[in-house]
Design an enzyme around this catalytic site. Structure first.
Site, mmCIF file in Angstrom:
data_model
loop_
_atom_site.group_PDB
_atom_site.id
_atom_site.type_symbol
_atom_site.label_atom_id
_atom_site.label_comp_id
_atom_site.label_asym_id
_atom_site.label_seq_id
_atom_site.Cartn_x
_atom_site.Cartn_y
_atom_site.Cartn_z
ATOM 1 N N HIS A 34 0.819 -1.212 0.000
ATOM 2 C CA HIS A 34 0.000 0.000 0.000
ATOM 3 C C HIS A 34 0.856 1.267 0.000
ATOM 4 C CE1 HIS A 34 -3.703 -2.257 0.371
ATOM 5 N NE2 HIS A 34 -3.231 -2.899 1.421
ATOM 6 N N ASP B 64 -6.534 2.070 3.929
ATOM 7 C CA ASP B 64 -5.152 1.619 3.709
ATOM 8 C C ASP B 64 -4.560 2.187 2.424
ATOM 9 O OD1 ASP B 64 -6.632 0.097 1.958
ATOM 10 O OD2 ASP B 64 -6.111 -1.837 2.834
#
Length: 348
Positions: free
Chosen positions: A93, A268
């Site tokens: 991420h 996220d």
């Protein structure tokens, strides 16, 4: 090849990147597998099961010191020192709000492959999909829980009472997260509105979820209108390999009724709601403008057994390809190339 399986240390994170059955297959193929002590305990896999499968149990430093390290979540700051140019396969991420991790991966010349950017031949995200499904299911469950007056919510139960549906749920995004969130909300008996971009998907979505599903074009104006009466808003926006786009402004949040709940599953990737900020399973919510925000960055970690089974089923074929081909496989494997985020100090 030496493969390291490290124990996750993120708050309330109990998933593990490989199961004992995978370790056994890797050993049978002539590889050495090092598993950090208690790495699988939270998912129901004991050290003894890994040992019987052929793994060497070790401390974190030894597990990180391998040709390939497989994880579930991105390395935390206290793990940065272990990054020394090896191959790393995990959720990263980097498009969220973590420039420091990106810097460390580049400076250490780590070959970092991200589950969430790997695309199949159809442009789908097969390694993100199972966790998106679990997070989507959870989004409605957590939203419903926090709507309870005892949790500070407005006291609306999402459900059907003697044939009458209660609760308004707005799901923003019609991908896997959105579809699972909407399915759970509909099954409970709530009134569900989904905001998406492609009107041609309406028929398919109603067949998959419910003929009762309301669908709207996702625009600033439509969301601004719907959010006023929504008891639960679920942010399920995904931009492939990019930071999520804000689709709900702070001004919109201010128009929501006191005690309403927001679950931002996109957190996220930076979040799709302007007022969101990352939270943990220990402290999952905060209140802003009288609205409860649930923004846990590792939602599926709450159900580690299910999550580990689903995740490793998806990742295992790709891990096998990396193990079999090493760095050279990245020159020829188009799918694994889409997972490559950093290599030899370069951002890919």
């Amino acid at each position: 090849m030496d493969i390291g399986v490290v124990k996750e240390i993120k708050n309330q994170e109990y998933r593990v990147a490989l199961m004992p059955s995978h370790v056994r297959q890797l050993k049978q193929s002539g590889n050495q597998v090092l598993v950090e002590n208690n790495a699988g305990i939270g998912s129901g896999f004991s050290d003894e099961q890994y040992r019987v499968a052929g793994a060497e149990l070790c401390d974190s430093g030894r597990a990180w010191n391998c040709d390939l390290v497989v994880k579930v979540k991105e390395p935390l700051a206290c793990e940065y020192g272990f990054l020394q140019g090896q191959m790393l396969f995990t959720f990263l991420h980097l498009a969220g709000a973590n420039p420091e991790l990106t810097r460390v991966l580049l400076e250490s010349k780590t070959t970092a492959l991200a589950y969430e950017t790997l695309e199949d031949e159809n442009g789908h995200l097969p390694l993100l999909a199972p966790m998106s499904a679990i997070a989507g299911n959870m989004a409605t469950q957590m939203g419903s829980y926090h709507l309870a007056r005892t949790q500070g919510g407005k006291g609306v139960q999402l459900g059907r009472v003697l044939g009458n549906g209660h609760g308004n749920v707005l799901v923003i995004g019609d991908g896997i997260v959105g579809q699972h969130a909407a399915s759970v909300a509909d099954a409970l008996g709530a009134n569900v509105t989904m905001a998406g971009l492609l009107p041609e998907r309406i028929t398919q979505l109603r067949q998959q979820i419910s003929p009762r599903l309301e669908w709207i074009q996702s625009t600033t104006e439509t969301i601004r209108t719907e959010i006023v009466t929504a008891d639960l808003v679920i942010g399920a926006v995904l931009n492939h390999g990019q930071k999520a786009t804000y689709v709900v402004s702070e001004a919109m949040v201010k128009t929501m009724q006191p005690g309403s709940v927001i679950v931002d599953v996109s957190i996220d990737q930076g979040g799709c709601i302007e007022t969101s900020r990352p939270t943990s399973h220990d402290n999952p919510t905060f209140v802003l403008h009288d609205v409860i925000h649930y923004c846990v960055t590792n939602m599926p970690g709450a159900y580690p057994r299910t999550s580990t089974l689903a995740l490793t089923t998806a990742t295992w074929p790709y891990i096998q390809r990396v193990v079999a081909g090493g760095l050279n496989v990245l020159r020829t494997d188009a799918m694994l190339q889409t997972a490559l985020n950093t290599y030899a100090g370069y951002l890919c």
